[in-house]
Design an enzyme around this catalytic site. Structure first.
Site, short mmCIF file in Angstrom:
data_model
loop_
_atom_site.label_atom_id
_atom_site.label_comp_id
_atom_site.label_asym_id
_atom_site.label_seq_id
_atom_site.Cartn_x
_atom_site.Cartn_y
_atom_site.Cartn_z
N HIS A 70 1.01 -1.45 -0.05
CA HIS A 70 -0.44 -0.25 0.20
C HIS A 70 0.76 1.57 -0.27
O HIS A 70 0.68 2.42 -0.90
CB HIS A 70 -0.66 -0.68 1.23
CG HIS A 70 -2.24 -0.61 1.59
ND1 HIS A 70 -2.26 -1.87 2.54
CD2 HIS A 70 -2.67 -1.60 0.58
CE1 HIS A 70 -2.77 -2.55 2.37
NE2 HIS A 70 -3.37 -2.32 0.98
N ARG A 128 -2.38 -5.99 -8.08
CA ARG A 128 -1.06 -6.27 -8.20
C ARG A 128 0.16 -7.92 -9.30
O ARG A 128 0.91 -8.41 -9.79
CB ARG A 128 -0.80 -7.20 -6.66
CG ARG A 128 -0.47 -6.35 -6.06
CD ARG A 128 -1.29 -6.98 -4.54
NE ARG A 128 -2.42 -7.19 -4.35
CZ ARG A 128 -3.56 -7.84 -3.65
NH1 ARG A 128 -2.85 -7.97 -2.49
NH2 ARG A 128 -4.57 -8.12 -3.57
N SER A 131 -3.01 -7.47 2.81
CA SER A 131 -3.15 -7.41 4.71
C SER A 131 -3.91 -9.01 4.79
O SER A 131 -3.40 -8.68 5.78
CB SER A 131 -4.23 -6.61 4.60
OG SER A 131 -3.93 -5.30 3.73
#
Ligand code: PNS
Length: 166
Positions: free
Chosen positions: A19, A92, A130
């Protein structure tokens, strides 16, 4: 100077170095970048909104044109209230694409004035999420280098608080 204002929305539970990499890239492209944390009553987050704000603020304070905020409801309504023109999202790997495309096109259907811009984080973070950070940490693995130090410290504090409560 670029006068485009962009919103980078997400859960950031917790913030990862992926991030942060995207925030840095976005801050170089846009005149103003708002990192907007979704307040989602349906999710049971690891970190409270206040904790996430503190971690995001302390790691992004070095970027003069980056601000941290909270939003709820429809993203497009928030973007429009903010007077922003762009939603920034990270991709990603190809596996992100389908979900991101759906969201971008739905947001365009809801408000055609808003453009979604995709950027790629450094390839070193292409596997990072995450969810995986939480899983690895909970199972005793090291998350060093995957999250900012302040996040690692907060994860440790959470773990010792929950061990103490047992
Ligand atoms: O970090 P995340 O969880 O992938 O972020 C998802 C987020 C916050 C960008 C997305 O869930 C969102 O925009 N939610 C707000 C509600 C909304 O506008 N829904 C319609 C979007 S298609």
């Amino acid at each position: 100077m670029n006068h485009l204002k962009a919103i980078y929305p997400g859960s950031f539970d917790p913030l990862t170095n992926g991030h942060l990499d995207l925030i840095e890239r976005g801050s170089k492209i846009f005149g103003e970048l708002v990192v907007a944390i979704l307040r989602n009553p349906e999710k049971d987050p690891l970190f409270s909104i206040d904790e996430r704000i503190v971690m995001l603020k302390s790691t992004t304070s070095r970027f003069a044109n980056v601000r941290v905020d909270i939003f709820d409801g429809l993203l497009v309504d928030y973007v429009s209230r903010q007077g922003a023109q762009v939603v920034l999202r990270g991709i990603r790997a190809i596996s992100d694409y389908e979900y991101e495309l759906q969201m971008a096109l739905m947001n365009r259907k809801l408000d055609s004035r808003i453009e979604t811009v995709f950027m790629m984080p450094a390839d070193t973070y292409s596997y990072l999420s995450s969810r995986l950070v939480k899983e690895v940490f909970n199972l005793g693995g090291s998350v060093r280098g995957l999250v900012p130090e302040v996040v690692e410290e907060k994860l440790r504090q959470k773990a010792s608080a929950s061990a103490g409560a047992k």
